[in-house]
Design an enzyme around this catalytic site. Structure first.
Site, PDB file in Angstrom:
ATOM      1  N   ARG A 130      -5.990   0.656   3.648  1.00 32.11           N
ATOM      2  CA  ARG A 130      -4.910   1.195   2.870  1.00 32.11           C
ATOM      3  C   ARG A 130      -4.817   0.402   1.781  1.00 32.11           C
ATOM      4  NH1 ARG A 130      -3.041  -0.712   8.188  1.00 32.11           N
ATOM      5  NH2 ARG A 130      -1.196  -2.028   8.302  1.00 32.11           N
ATOM      6  N   HIS A 165       0.729  -5.700   2.269  1.00 36.18           N
ATOM      7  CA  HIS A 165       1.523  -4.939   3.256  1.00 36.18           C
ATOM      8  C   HIS A 165       2.953  -5.404   3.419  1.00 36.18           C
ATOM      9  CE1 HIS A 165      -2.278  -3.486   4.903  1.00 36.18           C
ATOM     10  NE2 HIS A 165      -2.740  -4.626   4.360  1.00 36.18           N
ATOM     11  N   GLU A 168      -1.624  -7.093   7.231  1.00 39.51           N
ATOM     12  CA  GLU A 168      -0.189  -6.981   7.605  1.00 39.51           C
ATOM     13  C   GLU A 168      -0.046  -8.009   8.942  1.00 39.51           C
ATOM     14  OE1 GLU A 168       3.249  -4.550   7.416  1.00 39.51           O
ATOM     15  OE2 GLU A 168       2.389  -6.858   7.376  1.00 39.51           O
ATOM     16  N   HIS A 177       0.921  -1.196   0.199  1.00 41.43           N
ATOM     17  CA  HIS A 177      -0.145  -0.125  -0.035  1.00 41.43           C
ATOM     18  C   HIS A 177       0.886   1.270   0.004  1.00 41.43           C
ATOM     19  CE1 HIS A 177       1.309   0.889   4.300  1.00 41.43           C
ATOM     20  NE2 HIS A 177       0.971  -0.520   4.241  1.00 41.43           N
TER      21      HIS A 177
HETATM   22  O1  LIG Z   1       2.476  -2.368  10.383  1.00 37.32           O
HETATM   23  C1  LIG Z   1       3.377  -1.466  10.207  1.00 37.32           C
HETATM   24  O2  LIG Z   1       3.735  -0.671  11.069  1.00 37.32           O
HETATM   25  C2  LIG Z   1       4.092  -1.343   8.797  1.00 37.32           C
HETATM   26  O3  LIG Z   1       3.032  -1.478   8.001  1.00 37.32           O
HETATM   27  C3  LIG Z   1       5.308  -2.265   8.690  1.00 37.32           C
HETATM   28  O4  LIG Z   1       5.981  -1.985   9.653  1.00 37.32           O
HETATM   29  P1  LIG Z   1       7.477  -2.407   9.801  1.00 37.32           P
HETATM   30  O5  LIG Z   1       7.992  -1.892   8.506  1.00 37.32           O
HETATM   31  O6  LIG Z   1       8.149  -1.700  10.930  1.00 37.32           O
HETATM   32  O7  LIG Z   1       7.617  -3.848   9.678  1.00 37.32           O
END
Ligand SMILES: O=C(O)[C@H](O)COP(=O)(O)O
Length: 223
Positions: A58, A181, A111, A9
Site C-alpha cells: 500500500r 503508514h 506500519e 498510503h
Molecule cells: O494498521 C492499521 O490498521 C491502520 O493502518 C492504522 O490503524 P489505526 O489508525 O487504528 O492505528
C-alpha cells in the site's frame, strides 16, 4: 532548501472494512488510488531525488502512483533487493541517474505491528475490550496492543532509520519522499516536531494527504 514530504498510503482495502492491518500486506482501494493520484498532483512540481517506502504494497503503490503525476521526466527505480542496490551503485552512471529516482524499501518504515488485533474489526474490538482500552492501544505512546508494538516500540525502529538514512539526504540538499503508514509516520512526526507523550495521542495522519517540511540549518520546518 531540501524538502521532506511524508505521506501515509492512500485508503487500503482493509481501511474500508475498518480492520486493524499492521503488517498484513493489503493493497490500496480504488479510492486510495484516487487519493494517491491527487497527492501526486499536489506534489507535481517537487523534483524528488530519493524515495523511501515501507515493505508494504500500500505504501509502495502510493509512492509510485504519486510519482507518476510528477512534472519531472524522471523514472522511479525500485531498489528492493541488495542486488538491485549494488546494480544502482555499479551499473547506472551519473548521466543515467539524472533521469531516475531511487525508491528504497525498508521494513523499518512498516506500519506498527498490531499483534493479535491484526484482522480484527476496530468497532467490534472496541465493543469487546472497551473504547478507552482500544484508544490507548491505537493512540498512546507506550501501551502496546496484545503481542504488538506500542508507538514507542515502532519509534525504536523508525527513528534510527530516519536519522541514518533520511537526514543525510536532506543535509546534501536532496528532496525526499517517505511513503509509509499512519503510526510509523506518527512516530516520525513526533520526533521531528518534538511532540510530548500527551500531544502524540491527539495526532492523526489521514490517508493520502502529504505533510511538507523544509530542511534548514539542521531543522525541519513544517510548511
Ligand atoms: O494498521 C492499521 O490498521 C491502520 O493502518 C492504522 O490503524 P489505526 O489508525 O487504528 O492505528
Amino acid at each position: 532548501m531540501a524538502k521532506l514530504i511524508l505521506i501515509r498510503h492512500g485508503q487500503s482495502m482493509w481501511n474500508i472494512k475498518n480492520v486493524f492491518t499492521g503488517w498484513v500486506d493489503v493493497p490500496l482501494s480504488a479510492n486510495g488510488i484516487s487519493e494517491a493520484i491527487e497527492a501526486g498532483k499536489q506534489l507535481a512540481d517537487i523534483n524528488f531525488d530519493v524515495v523511501y517506502t515501507s515493505m508494504q504494497i500500500r505504501a509502495l503503490e502510493t509512492a509510485m502512483i504519486a510519482l507518476a503525476q510528477n512534472n519531472s521526466d524522471k523514472t522511479p527505480i525500485l531498489l528492493h533487493t541488495e542486488a538491485k542496490l549494488k546494480e544502482w551503485t555499479t551499473i547506472y552512471d551519473d548521466e543515467m541517474k539524472k533521469n531516475m529516482i531511487p525508491v528504497h524499501h525498508n521494513w523499518h518504515l512498516n506500519e506498527r505491528y498490531y499483534g493479535e488485533l491484526q484482522g480484527k474489526n476496530k468497532t467490534k474490538t472496541a465493543e469487546e475490550f472497551g473504547e478507552e482500552q482500544v484508544h490507548l492501544w491505537r493512540r498512546s505512546y507506550d501501551v502496546p496492543p496484545p503481542n504488538g508494538e506500542s508507538l514507542e516500540d515502532t519509534a525504536k525502529r523508525t527513528i534510527p532509520f530516519f536519522k541514518e538514512s533520511v537526514i543525510p539526504e536532506l543535509k546534501t540538499d536532496k528532496n525526499v519522499l517517505i511513503s509509509a503508514h499512519g503510526n510509523s509516520l506518527r512516530s516520525i512526526v513526533m520526533y521531528i516536531e518534538n511532540l510530548s507523550k500527551e500531544e502524540i495521542v491527539q495526532l492523526e495522519i489521514p490517508t493520502g494527504k502529504p505533510i511538507l517540511y523544509e530542511y534548514e540549518e539542521d531543522k525541519l520546518i513544517r510548511i
